[in-house]
Scaffold this active site. Structure first.
Site, PDB file in Angstrom:
ATOM      1  N   TRP A   1     -12.485  21.079 -25.636  1.00  0.00           N
ATOM      2  CA  TRP A   1     -12.116  20.132 -24.790  1.00  0.00           C
ATOM      3  C   TRP A   1     -11.060  20.434 -23.861  1.00  0.00           C
ATOM      4  O   TRP A   1     -11.228  20.475 -22.611  1.00  0.00           O
ATOM      5  CB  TRP A   1     -11.951  18.777 -25.518  1.00  0.00           C
ATOM      6  CG  TRP A   1     -11.503  17.516 -24.642  1.00  0.00           C
ATOM      7  CD1 TRP A   1     -10.763  16.691 -25.145  1.00  0.00           C
ATOM      8  CD2 TRP A   1     -12.320  17.253 -23.336  1.00  0.00           C
ATOM      9  NE1 TRP A   1     -10.552  15.639 -23.825  1.00  0.00           N
ATOM     10  CE2 TRP A   1     -11.607  16.028 -23.104  1.00  0.00           C
ATOM     11  CE3 TRP A   1     -13.323  17.614 -22.509  1.00  0.00           C
ATOM     12  CZ2 TRP A   1     -12.048  15.293 -21.922  1.00  0.00           C
ATOM     13  CZ3 TRP A   1     -13.668  16.882 -21.524  1.00  0.00           C
ATOM     14  CH2 TRP A   1     -13.051  15.949 -21.140  1.00  0.00           C
TER      15      TRP A   1
ATOM     16  N   ARG B   1      -1.418  27.131 -30.333  1.00  0.00           N
ATOM     17  CA  ARG B   1      -0.484  27.771 -31.070  1.00  0.00           C
ATOM     18  C   ARG B   1      -0.585  29.128 -31.520  1.00  0.00           C
ATOM     19  O   ARG B   1       0.399  29.811 -31.940  1.00  0.00           O
ATOM     20  CB  ARG B   1      -0.432  27.117 -32.124  1.00  0.00           C
ATOM     21  CG  ARG B   1      -0.056  25.510 -32.086  1.00  0.00           C
ATOM     22  CD  ARG B   1      -0.249  24.627 -33.238  1.00  0.00           C
ATOM     23  NE  ARG B   1      -1.594  24.249 -33.555  1.00  0.00           N
ATOM     24  CZ  ARG B   1      -2.179  23.442 -34.418  1.00  0.00           C
ATOM     25  NH1 ARG B   1      -1.433  22.842 -35.302  1.00  0.00           N
ATOM     26  NH2 ARG B   1      -3.359  23.341 -34.463  1.00  0.00           N
TER      27      ARG B   1
ATOM     28  N   LYS C   1      -8.841  11.824 -28.934  1.00  0.00           N
ATOM     29  CA  LYS C   1      -9.564  10.563 -29.650  1.00  0.00           C
ATOM     30  C   LYS C   1      -9.350  10.788 -30.790  1.00  0.00           C
ATOM     31  O   LYS C   1     -10.063  11.331 -31.567  1.00  0.00           O
ATOM     32  CB  LYS C   1     -10.965  10.546 -29.075  1.00  0.00           C
ATOM     33  CG  LYS C   1     -11.152  10.722 -27.442  1.00  0.00           C
ATOM     34  CD  LYS C   1     -12.715  10.680 -27.338  1.00  0.00           C
ATOM     35  CE  LYS C   1     -13.074  10.918 -25.735  1.00  0.00           C
ATOM     36  NZ  LYS C   1     -14.343  10.803 -25.340  1.00  0.00           N
TER      37      LYS C   1
ATOM     38  N   GLY D   1     -13.819   9.191 -21.672  1.00  0.00           N
ATOM     39  CA  GLY D   1     -15.166   8.743 -21.069  1.00  0.00           C
ATOM     40  C   GLY D   1     -16.280   9.192 -21.624  1.00  0.00           C
ATOM     41  O   GLY D   1     -15.805  10.305 -22.703  1.00  0.00           O
TER      42      GLY D   1
ATOM     43  N   LYS E   1     -15.424   4.379 -30.929  1.00  0.00           N
ATOM     44  CA  LYS E   1     -16.784   4.619 -30.859  1.00  0.00           C
ATOM     45  C   LYS E   1     -17.354   5.781 -31.646  1.00  0.00           C
ATOM     46  O   LYS E   1     -18.542   5.956 -32.035  1.00  0.00           O
ATOM     47  CB  LYS E   1     -17.280   4.867 -29.574  1.00  0.00           C
ATOM     48  CG  LYS E   1     -16.256   5.917 -28.767  1.00  0.00           C
ATOM     49  CD  LYS E   1     -16.912   7.179 -29.084  1.00  0.00           C
ATOM     50  CE  LYS E   1     -16.082   8.423 -28.475  1.00  0.00           C
ATOM     51  NZ  LYS E   1     -16.425   9.719 -28.813  1.00  0.00           N
TER      52      LYS E   1
ATOM     53  N   ASP F   1     -18.817   5.765 -23.484  1.00  0.00           N
ATOM     54  CA  ASP F   1     -18.551   6.872 -24.480  1.00  0.00           C
ATOM     55  C   ASP F   1     -19.448   6.468 -25.792  1.00  0.00           C
ATOM     56  O   ASP F   1     -20.069   7.589 -26.251  1.00  0.00           O
ATOM     57  CB  ASP F   1     -17.176   6.735 -24.722  1.00  0.00           C
ATOM     58  CG  ASP F   1     -16.783   8.369 -25.310  1.00  0.00           C
ATOM     59  OD1 ASP F   1     -17.579   9.042 -25.511  1.00  0.00           O
ATOM     60  OD2 ASP F   1     -15.609   8.640 -25.562  1.00  0.00           O
TER      61      ASP F   1
ATOM     62  N   ASN G   1     -19.508  13.606 -34.412  1.00  0.00           N
ATOM     63  CA  ASN G   1     -19.688  12.509 -35.039  1.00  0.00           C
ATOM     64  C   ASN G   1     -21.188  12.063 -35.467  1.00  0.00           C
ATOM     65  O   ASN G   1     -21.649  11.805 -36.596  1.00  0.00           O
ATOM     66  CB  ASN G   1     -19.106  11.476 -34.671  1.00  0.00           C
ATOM     67  CG  ASN G   1     -17.427  11.580 -34.483  1.00  0.00           C
ATOM     68  OD1 ASN G   1     -16.716  11.629 -35.610  1.00  0.00           O
ATOM     69  ND2 ASN G   1     -16.913  11.884 -33.550  1.00  0.00           N
TER      70      ASN G   1
ATOM     71  N   GLU H   1     -13.283  13.360 -35.415  1.00  0.00           N
ATOM     72  CA  GLU H   1     -12.311  12.171 -35.665  1.00  0.00           C
ATOM     73  C   GLU H   1     -12.980  11.045 -36.315  1.00  0.00           C
ATOM     74  O   GLU H   1     -11.978  10.337 -36.677  1.00  0.00           O
ATOM     75  CB  GLU H   1     -11.769  12.161 -34.380  1.00  0.00           C
ATOM     76  CG  GLU H   1     -11.068  13.211 -33.756  1.00  0.00           C
ATOM     77  CD  GLU H   1      -9.596  13.592 -34.300  1.00  0.00           C
ATOM     78  OE1 GLU H   1      -9.129  13.067 -35.577  1.00  0.00           O
ATOM     79  OE2 GLU H   1      -8.819  14.533 -33.904  1.00  0.00           O
TER      80      GLU H   1
END
Length: 305
Positions: free
Chosen positions: A14, A34, A82, A110, A165, A218, A230, A255
């Protein structure tokens, strides 16, 4: 359009996608992670916009590091994460706002599957902030013929829409993994949206926001595509795989797992009805099977819609 200096923090899929979107618009973009040898202070020096694209578990540590660097109060922080912090139930922007109280904070969310955007397929997104000017600056920075950006004045709703979501995307994966058909999928998504609105409005968000791109949009994207991590979890569980096995082969962080736990805790605390989320929580914990979860949802007491 005035060229901006952007630093994207987080070099996952992302983060790289957002960096490319900004670069394609002619902005000066630096991508930092990092593992880079460059100090964070140097990477963000002079940036007009900082984009945080780290996973939820890394938000607090990165926010602390950015604060220590002393960014200019005019620097806009864009949160593209998210998730919810398991220990506090805080959203990413709530953490950022606490660490950078003098900086404008913007949420970007989105139906934005990274691989599709990288393939130059069109989509739309939302940037939300309590500072309308900051939202408009970010809108201008990312808008293109293939990435249409809208603004919103409900950052909490936009953030929760993109976060809650993920739980429902797991449920959608289970539905498809069990081959339950189109009728069942439509019913599940409709009731899932109602659940998101129920808990999201109690949180303080506007119900109308959840019918927009960061909510319904989304939800439709991540509940229909195997590109969604997910969704992959739910599909794998329906195929009889263990959660540990699925996570071993998953690219990136899903997540929805932590978000499910936070949603159930909040629902318990405030007595909010979240039947789909509860069944997903039991499934993730290994306390039920996909088939029993389906039966539990279908055999609930009848009620008005």
């Amino acid at each position: 359009m005035t060229s901006k200096h952007l630093t994207v923090i987080g070099a996952g899929a992302w983060g790289k996608t957002l960096a490319q979107l900004a670069a394609d618009q002619g902005h000066r973009v630096k991508l930092w992670s990092r593992s880079d040898g460059e100090p964070l202070a140097e990477a963000i020096a002079g940036a007009d916009i900082l984009v945080s694209a780290v996973s939820m578990k890394g938000v607090r540590a990165i926010a602390d590091q950015v604060r220590a660097c002393g960014p200019s109060p005019s620097t806009i922080l864009v949160s593209a994460t998210k998730g919810l912090e398991p220990e506090t139930a805080l959203t990413p922007t709530q953490i950022w706002q606490d660490r950078l109280p003098n900086n404008p904070i913007v949420v970007l969310s989105g139906p934005n599957l990274s691989k599709e955007i990288q393939q130059k397929l069109p989509t739309a997104s939302v940037v939300a902030s309590r500072d309308p000017q900051a939202a408009e600056i970010v809108q201008e920075a990312f808008s293109s013929a293939l990435f249409r950006v809208y603004t919103s004045g409900d950052p909490l709703g936009v953030e929760l829409g993109g976060t809650l979501k993920n739980v429902m995307a797991i449920a959608a994966g289970v539905c498809d993994g069990l081959n339950l058909g189109t009728n069942a999928k439509a019913a599940l998504m409709t009731r899932s949206l109602a659940e998101i609105i129920r808990i999201g409005t109690h949180w303080g968000a506007s119900a109308a926001t959840f019918y927009g791109l960061s909510g319904l949009g989304d939800l439709l994207a991540t509940s229909s595509s195997p590109l969604s991590r997910n969704y992959q979890i739910g599909y794998g569980l329906a195929q009889g795989k263990s959660l540990a096995e699925i996570l071993t082969h998953l690219e990136g962080t899903a997540e929805g797992i932590n978000t499910t736990q936070v949603m159930v805790q909040r629902a318990d605390r405030y007595q909010i009805s979240v039947p789909v989320t509860r069944q997903i929580d039991c499934l993730l914990r290994g306390e039920t099977t996909p088939q029993r979860a389906l039966s539990a949802l279908m055999q609930r007491d009848t009620k008005s819609e």
